[in-house]
Scaffold this active site. Structure first.
Site, short mmCIF file in Angstrom:
data_model
loop_
_atom_site.label_atom_id
_atom_site.label_comp_id
_atom_site.label_asym_id
_atom_site.label_seq_id
_atom_site.Cartn_x
_atom_site.Cartn_y
_atom_site.Cartn_z
N MET A 32 52.46 16.41 9.75
CA MET A 32 52.81 17.97 9.91
C MET A 32 54.11 17.83 8.97
SD MET A 32 51.72 19.66 12.90
CE MET A 32 53.01 19.30 14.20
N GLY A 33 54.71 16.93 8.14
CA GLY A 33 55.90 17.08 7.35
C GLY A 33 57.00 16.68 8.01
N LEU A 35 59.50 14.38 7.14
CA LEU A 35 59.04 13.21 7.45
C LEU A 35 60.19 12.28 7.63
CD1 LEU A 35 56.48 12.94 4.33
CD2 LEU A 35 56.02 13.35 6.73
N GLY A 38 59.31 6.95 10.82
CA GLY A 38 57.97 6.86 11.81
C GLY A 38 56.83 7.06 10.81
N HIS A 39 56.93 8.34 10.11
CA HIS A 39 55.65 8.43 9.27
C HIS A 39 55.70 7.59 8.06
CE1 HIS A 39 56.91 12.69 10.46
NE2 HIS A 39 55.72 12.65 10.86
N GLY A 149 50.34 7.22 14.69
CA GLY A 149 51.23 6.76 15.64
C GLY A 149 50.93 6.63 17.04
N ASP A 152 52.33 9.17 19.47
CA ASP A 152 51.39 10.52 20.08
C ASP A 152 50.41 9.62 20.75
OD1 ASP A 152 52.58 13.21 18.87
OD2 ASP A 152 52.75 11.58 17.37
N SER A 187 61.10 11.62 15.60
CA SER A 187 60.31 12.63 16.09
C SER A 187 60.97 13.92 15.16
CB SER A 187 60.22 13.33 17.35
OG SER A 187 59.56 14.53 17.30
N SER A 188 60.13 14.50 14.34
CA SER A 188 60.39 15.80 13.44
C SER A 188 61.13 16.70 14.37
CB SER A 188 59.27 16.61 12.88
OG SER A 188 58.39 15.46 12.20
P1 AMP Z 1 53.49 14.46 12.94
O1 AMP Z 1 54.04 14.85 11.71
O2 AMP Z 1 54.56 14.69 14.16
O3 AMP Z 1 52.24 15.23 13.28
O4 AMP Z 1 53.13 12.92 13.15
C1 AMP Z 1 52.12 12.45 12.07
C2 AMP Z 1 51.93 10.99 12.39
O5 AMP Z 1 53.20 10.12 12.52
C3 AMP Z 1 51.25 10.97 13.88
O6 AMP Z 1 50.18 10.02 14.07
C4 AMP Z 1 52.53 10.57 14.78
O7 AMP Z 1 52.10 9.88 15.82
C5 AMP Z 1 52.97 9.50 13.76
N1 AMP Z 1 54.72 9.58 14.08
C6 AMP Z 1 55.52 10.44 14.45
N2 AMP Z 1 56.75 9.80 14.86
C7 AMP Z 1 56.45 8.59 14.81
C8 AMP Z 1 57.12 7.34 15.32
N3 AMP Z 1 58.50 7.66 15.81
N4 AMP Z 1 56.72 6.12 15.07
C9 AMP Z 1 55.64 6.01 14.76
N5 AMP Z 1 54.54 6.98 14.23
C10 AMP Z 1 55.06 8.32 14.54
#
Ligand code: AMP
Length: 290
Positions: A32-33, A35, A38-39, A149, A152, A187-188
Site C-alpha cells: 500500500m506504499g 515504503l 520491510g517492503h 510479510g 501481517d 510499519s507504514s
Molecule cells: P502494506 O504496505 O503495509 O500493506 O504491506 C505490504 C507488504 O509488506 C505486506 O506483505 C506486509 O506484510 C509487508 N510488510 C510490512 N511491514 C513489514 C515488516 N516490518 N517486515 C516484513 N514485511 C513487512
C-alpha cells in the site's frame, strides 16, 4: 534497465507479456506504499528468486472500515518510486481506485472462517477487502511467486487459503518481519506515532520476545502465556490492547497446550495508530516432529 511505471490493467499485462513468452519468472510484491525496509526486504526476496520483480502500490479502500485511517493513510508515490527504482524493481503497478474498482464492480472474495478471527473480528470485512484486491492483483500480474510479510501474519494465512481454494497458479512466500534495532516492527503506520507513543509501542515486541523466551525455556501452557502477554501489554501506559493470542501457526485457533508450531499475535492501539506484531513459537515437541 529503468523501471517501467504502469497504472492500468492492460498496461500491466502488456508490460509482462514479453517476459512471460520468454519464460522468465515473475515475482509480485503487493504493497500500500509509504515504503520502508520491510517492503524492500520483500523486493530483495523477489529479486533473489525471480527473473523480474513487479511491485504494486495501491491503498485499497475495501480493506478499511468506516472510521478507519483510509483518508489519513500515508501516500508518497514519488518517494516510493525512487526507492523501488534504486532497489532494482522492474515494474511498478500503481493503479487509481477507479482502475481496480470501476463503477459497477460488485464481486468480492470471502476467505471464510480464517478471516473472522483476531484482526477480522476487530475489523469486520477487512480480510474480504484484502482477499479481493490480492486476487485481482494476482489476476492482473499473473506472477509465479508473490511475496508477503509475516508482519501481517493472519493476512499471509488468509492469502495462502485464497490461492489454494481458487487454484491460483502462484506460489505464496512469507518473509520474516523487519524490525528497528530496538525491536519495533517496521510499519507504514509508525509514521502516526509521537516520540512518547513510539516508546510505549516497544512493549509489543518486548512482550512477544519474553513469551518466546518462556516457550524456549519449556513453557507449553497456552492460557498462561496468553495471560502473560496480555498483562505485559496492559501494564504499559499509553497503549490499549485489542487482542493478545497464542495460536496454532496454521489454523490461527487459540491453543491450550503448545505441541506444534504456534504464533503469538498482538494488536493494540497506540495514539492514533493500530499496531500489530507477532512472533513464532516453537515448542520443543515441534522440533522433534521435524
Ligand atoms: P502494506 O504496505 O503495509 O500493506 O504491506 C505490504 C507488504 O509488506 C505486506 O506483505 C506486509 O506484510 C509487508 N510488510 C510490512 N511491514 C513489514 C515488516 N516490518 N517486515 C516484513 N514485511 C513487512
Amino acid at each position: 534497465m529503468s523501471m517501467e511505471r504502469v497504472s492500468s490493467i492492460e498496461e500491466a499485462r502488456g508490460a509482462l507479456r514479453r517476459a512471460r513468452l520468454e519464460g522468465r519468472t515473475i515475482g509480485l510484491v503487493p504493497t500500500m506504499g509509504a515504503l520502508h525496509e520491510g517492503h524492500l526486504s520483500l523486493v530483495a526476496a523477489s529479486r533473489a528468486r525471480c527473473d523480474l520483480t513487479v511491485v504494486s502500490v495501491f491503498v485499497n479502500p475495501t480493506q478499511f472500515g468506516p472510521g478507519e485511517d483510509f483518508d489519513a493513510y500515508p501516500r508518497d508515490l514519488d518517494a516510493d518510486t525512487a526507492l523501488l527504482e534504486a532497489a532494482g524493481v522492474d515494474a511498478l503497478f500503481a493503479p487509481g481506485t477507479a482502475v481496480m474498482y470501476p463503477a459497477g464492480a460488485a464481486t468480492s472474495v470471502d476467505p471464510g472462517p480464517l478471516a473472522t478471527l483476531w484482526c477480522g473480528a476487530s475489523r469486520p470485512g477487512h480480510f474480504t477487502g484484502v482477499a479481493t484486491i490480492v486476487t485481482k492483483l494476482l489476476s492482473t500480474v499473473g506472477p509465479d511467486v508473490a511475496f508477503f510479510g509475516e508482519k501481517d501474519y493472519q493476512q499471509l494465512k488468509v492469502i495462502e487459503r485464497v490461492v489454494t481454494d481458487l487454484d491460483i497458479p502462484t506460489h505464496v512466500v512469507g518473509c520474516p518481519i523487519v524490525r528497528e534495532p530496538d525491536g519495533l516492527a517496521l510499519s507504514s503506520r509508525n509514521r502516526y506515532l509521537s516520540a512518547a507513543d513510539r516508546t510505549h509501542a516497544l512493549v509489543l515486541s518486548r512482550a512477544l520476545a519474553s513469551v518466546r523466551a518462556r516457550v524456549d525455556a519449556g513453557e507449553t501452557d497456552g492460557a498462561a502465556l496468553q495471560r502473560e502477554l496480555a498483562n505485559a501489554i496492559a501494564s504499559e501506559p499509553g497503549i490499549t490492547l485489542d487482542y493478545a493470542a497464542i495460536v496454532d501457526a496454521e489454523t490461527l485457533e487459540s491453543v491450550s497446550e503448545l505441541r506444534r508450531e504456534c504464533r503469538a499475535l498482538v494488536a493494540a492501539r497506540v495514539g492514533s495508530a493500530r499496531l500489530i506484531d507477532n512472533v513464532a513459537l516453537s515448542p520443543a515437541s515441534s522440533h522433534a516432529c521435524r
